[in-house]
Design an enzyme around this catalytic site. Sequence first.
Site, PDB file in Angstrom:
ATOM      1  N   CYS A   1      49.255  25.718  14.984  1.00 32.60           N
ATOM      2  CA  CYS A   1      49.104  24.263  14.988  1.00 32.60           C
ATOM      3  C   CYS A   1      49.108  23.723  16.416  1.00 32.60           C
ATOM      4  O   CYS A   1      48.475  22.707  16.703  1.00 32.60           O
ATOM      5  CB  CYS A   1      50.201  23.619  14.161  1.00 32.60           C
TER       6      CYS A   1
ATOM      7  N   HIS B   1      56.413  21.991  14.014  1.00 30.98           N
ATOM      8  CA  HIS B   1      54.996  21.812  13.666  1.00 30.98           C
ATOM      9  C   HIS B   1      54.397  20.761  14.588  1.00 30.98           C
ATOM     10  O   HIS B   1      55.027  19.755  14.915  1.00 30.98           O
ATOM     11  CB  HIS B   1      54.865  21.364  12.210  1.00 30.98           C
TER      12      HIS B   1
END
Length: 1294
Positions: A49, A304
């Site tokens: 990510c 994330h």
Amino acid sequence: MFGNLFEEEEEEGFASASSRGRAAKGGDEPPPPRGRSNLCGIKNQGGTCYLNSLLQTLLFTPEFREELFSLGPDELGCLEDKDKPGAKVRVIPLELQRLFASLLLVDQQSASTASLTDSFGWNSSEGTNQHDVQELNRILFSALEHSLVDTSGSTFIHRLYHGTIVNSIACKECGNVSQRQEDFLDLTVCVCGMSSLEDALWSMFVEEELFEGNNLYRCAQCDRLVTAAKSAKLKKLPPFMTVSLLRFSFDFAKCERYKETGRYSFPITINLQPFCEQTDGEESDYSYELFSVIIHKGGCYGGHYHVYIRDIDQLGQWEPPEEEYKLKSQKKGKEDFKKDVCEPKLQEDDPLSVLTAIIAQEPSKSVLLDQLGQKLMDKIGSSWSKKFRKHYGPIGKFLQSHSDVFMLVSNGTRVALKANPPSPVTEPPSPVTEPPGPTEQITNSDPSTPSDPGAADPQLEPKKEGSHWFDLNDSTVTSIRESDIEKQFQGKESAYMLFYRKTQLHRSSEALNNAQYKVPLHLIHMAQEENIKLQHMREKFEATNNTVELRLHLATHYRLENGALQPINKEQDRSTTLSFDRRKTVGDLRLAIYQMLDQWEGDMALTMAKSLPAGLHLYNTIIDDGVSVYSAGLQTNSDLFVWNGREVCGATVLIGAEWEPVLLTVVRPHLGEDGIPEVEDGVGCEEGSGGFENEGTGLKKEARGFAGAATLGEVKEALGEPKESLLCQEHKGRKRAEQGAGEGGGASGWRLFPPDDMHRTLKELSLKDGDALLVLEPQSFDSSMFTLNGDVVTVTTPSDCRWLQVEFQQNGGEEGDKEEERKKVKVPATGNMLLCEVKHRAIEELQLQESLPGAQYCLRQVDCTGKLLPPVCEEMSVRDAGVRLMTTLTLCPGIAPKASQLFLHFSVGTAPSAGMEMDIIVESTCTVKECLKTMLDAVGLDGTCWHLRRLDWCEDIGEPIVDEDASLTELKINNGETLIVTEGQLPPKGFLKLSVWFYLDPRDNSMETDFNGHTEEQTLEVVTAGKTHSQSSPMYAGNMAELKSVGQVEISDEATLEDFKTQVMTLPSLQDVCLPTAAFMRVWQLEGQRLARILRGQHLTLRKLKLTSGTDLCVQQLLKEEDLGPKEVLLNVKMGVPGERCYYPPEELVWDASRDSSPRSLRTCLASHYGLSPDSLLLAKHQPEKHTWEEISNWNQQVSKKKKKKKTESLLGAPFHLKDGDTIGIKNLLIDNNRDFVTMEDQQGQQRLREQAEQRRKGGQAAGSDGVGPCKKTGITKSRKPEVALSINVGVFR
């Protein structure tokens, strides 16, 4: 970082758009097309990510993208030649070009970065490793610069992103300035201690650092150490300014990393002129605007990344966030939509109204089937399954059943309203084979343009510069407001990298809404070929996935029988399977069936059918040939009946749910010529009879089907029964299949239908498939087989005439009986037979009246352990008494209780042993006092000092029965229960039974000798505050203290603490203890073998002190009176021996924390106690479980988040939680330089804890290696995945 792992499953009924439903049938599913934003996401390889967020930022930096696209194959080479020896192919920029072209032009929801990461030299495991995006930014740019050596793009990264900082040191003596320039790719700014980006830049580039005192600067011109000032300024500003926020810091006290989550604001536009060396330029030269924010969610060891990006070229279709649009549209009402279509009035209990409103409010006037369930939840706050499914079925079937309101568009992937079908402009475009041109992009990019007939009011969707912000979260792309950026100022999910661009950078008008702008022609052709390939894959997949298998039933193969359609030839399956595309119309289906049946003549009706236990039944006929097969409700394995729409084999067929047939089992008596039931097995049994126990003996069963709308009278007529015959329904809960032999066996019960029920339908009577219907003629009751009692018919078949075994025991069943003393006899019995008759027959066959004339007997059951249960009531039948047929009853001497009486066991004084209790029979309505008197009379006891107690679940003597005037029934005392007759007056209501322990003072030898004389006394070791020297006070004589049990006290919970102390002083075990008054006694509450708290308040009741029955209390003898207040804390304080690692004997100190519970208050109290200055004392609290000391600082303060002011720390709260018995260590800093509180005993205890932890860890590893169950937690910090350095491999191109 790991994608949407927790997305809710889609509603069933949407197989046309459900990716999971289609993949199972059509093989590998092609990637879905782009969503409403018309932007492409990037797939997450497991932990990439951080890479996805940076790549999207670079893609939406038009100048970077165009510089990259300007490099042609003549400079970079071709990817096809990368494996050729000697070929210099610059793989990384080529793969980056392909990825950017795919993100811009290929019609797919998300693109893959696998080829790009392969060019980095990463293996498969690299895709799952988490890395820092700031580190990747530097490494990726470095790899690109090395890959573009000796090309026209070798300097474009330096031109776009590199700036210069000049560091200056000015001598305060001579004024000489020493300067040094340094290049920067990004500005790394501090977050800790700063509130905004402007504050951090001011600290870096405006404030000066002085070299003075012990930190002087050597001036080259003065040639000596002088006072100087150091500063930094921005010398050269790049077109793009990258700002890295130092969110992660290191705590040197705890030796661990942590994330700064405090508020840290940053502006949308910023002027860097105050931070630059030269400030005489135009103001626009220093002005920057924000266009990308990379956000990190999580902690310092994992999380994330996703990114907020402003779409500068307006390549995407920006729409207001759904929540905001919904809120504003509700306020605006009907005027926000087309004038010719009014918004339906929303009724949340009406699914038709809710779904219509949802679709009508959409700008495109249609909704994706996949998203309809989520939009319903957003609209009414509840899902379809919870609110409507029970009454209306799955949402897909609901849409099919309302085909006059809803219609499917876009190849069945979207649902719209028939009254307001989407126009070609408002309907989302189907996947195209070529990238949309500028004109198409402009048409669909803004939902508020006049070309959109469904556009909302401009106030709802303001179109301003900078409104094109999107949240790109791996594969997901959603529209956001510019104001949403403020939400990322603080918290675990907060901004991590900022990207600014100069406001002077303007875009060409040709670039707006044009994804092909400056993209090389060969990459455009590659994207077009990929789009064509994807379109073919989707068409093939849709064709395969939209094929349904229909079962056709032809009318020529069926006949009407028992209210349902039955095949003429039951041995053969007469259905025909037809594969058909459900996107085609019903008219196409009808034509296909005509072509299959060459010999069909006349009209053809297609009616949906369903196979039921009674046979095939027809429901609704499909009339509209213009609707699709899917909209008509036809799915795979749907049954379709092909007929003329009127009759089958000359018989009229009634269709619809109200005529749905019910398969009943018709039961009739099967009597011989002499009226005696004939014993047969399964006479006339047909389909459906298997659901019952074999009742063929005397009864005949037959399966018959009837229309659900038929009345009971019509059923009787169809059966050919006379009008005077009776119909009965099997009694609910009395079915033999449920009853078995365990509920008394015997006859079965049936309910007689009253005359009014003859006019009610089978559906109204709730008759369903498998229910039994008994048909009787009035003369049937002349037989012993049928008995009528009110409206209940009892059927006793020959198979119900069973037996009970009765066993006689001369001495009541005591152990040690000899076999010859036991007599057994088998007595024929039925479920209706009274138990008194069973007993008389058993006595006659055993001939007991002759051997023991006049003796009384009773029947008792035996449990699985062989224990005799209470006698059964002989006035009841076998079934009503719950006696199972074909089981054994014991005939014992004694009287059987009547139906209104209870058989009870009782014992005097103690809990009875097995078989040693006495028995008594009393009326269930008698009171507890009357029952007690009867028991006392039975054992010959007199007096009033007795009361009754029950047994608890451990079979020990439990709580007393307080309400003596209540009846046994009111107290729910059951048959066979055991009661204990206990000596003593009945305690008052709310009494407590408390166990009392005495703390044994080791210095009082006389007390120890006295207690040693009581050999029956129990001892208990409890944990006290902490290990000290042997000279310590009694209650702190070590880790463990010895207590002696002195008995139990029964006292009311309304009694005061002083009353309790007074009653404790009367205990026999404390007669020799010197306690002048109750104030000389301290009461502790024990919790888990610990002295937990001191009970305070002499006049407080035990209820207010929250004492319950069974609580353990410890009393301690004091040398002086004590009455502690509610905020007075009893501490064990000890002064450290100067220069040594030990302490003087501890002392008890009462600290009053009612007014001030801060460290300063405790320090003042201790200083007063020892006669020292408060500032010379160093305090620490002992942690006995960890063998550590926690220092109490006078300067510890915490900040309230709500009231932005400091408040003094309370020692009664976190983190110290001071309470009674805690040990406080004291160091006098005037004479003791040793600030370490740890003693040798503490070090030894810590070593023991480490050894125990190591043993547990080794034991867990051994258990894991042996495969014996999962390893338990050992308390050791969980090992993290080792961090791997991030690197990108680049070839040599010089």
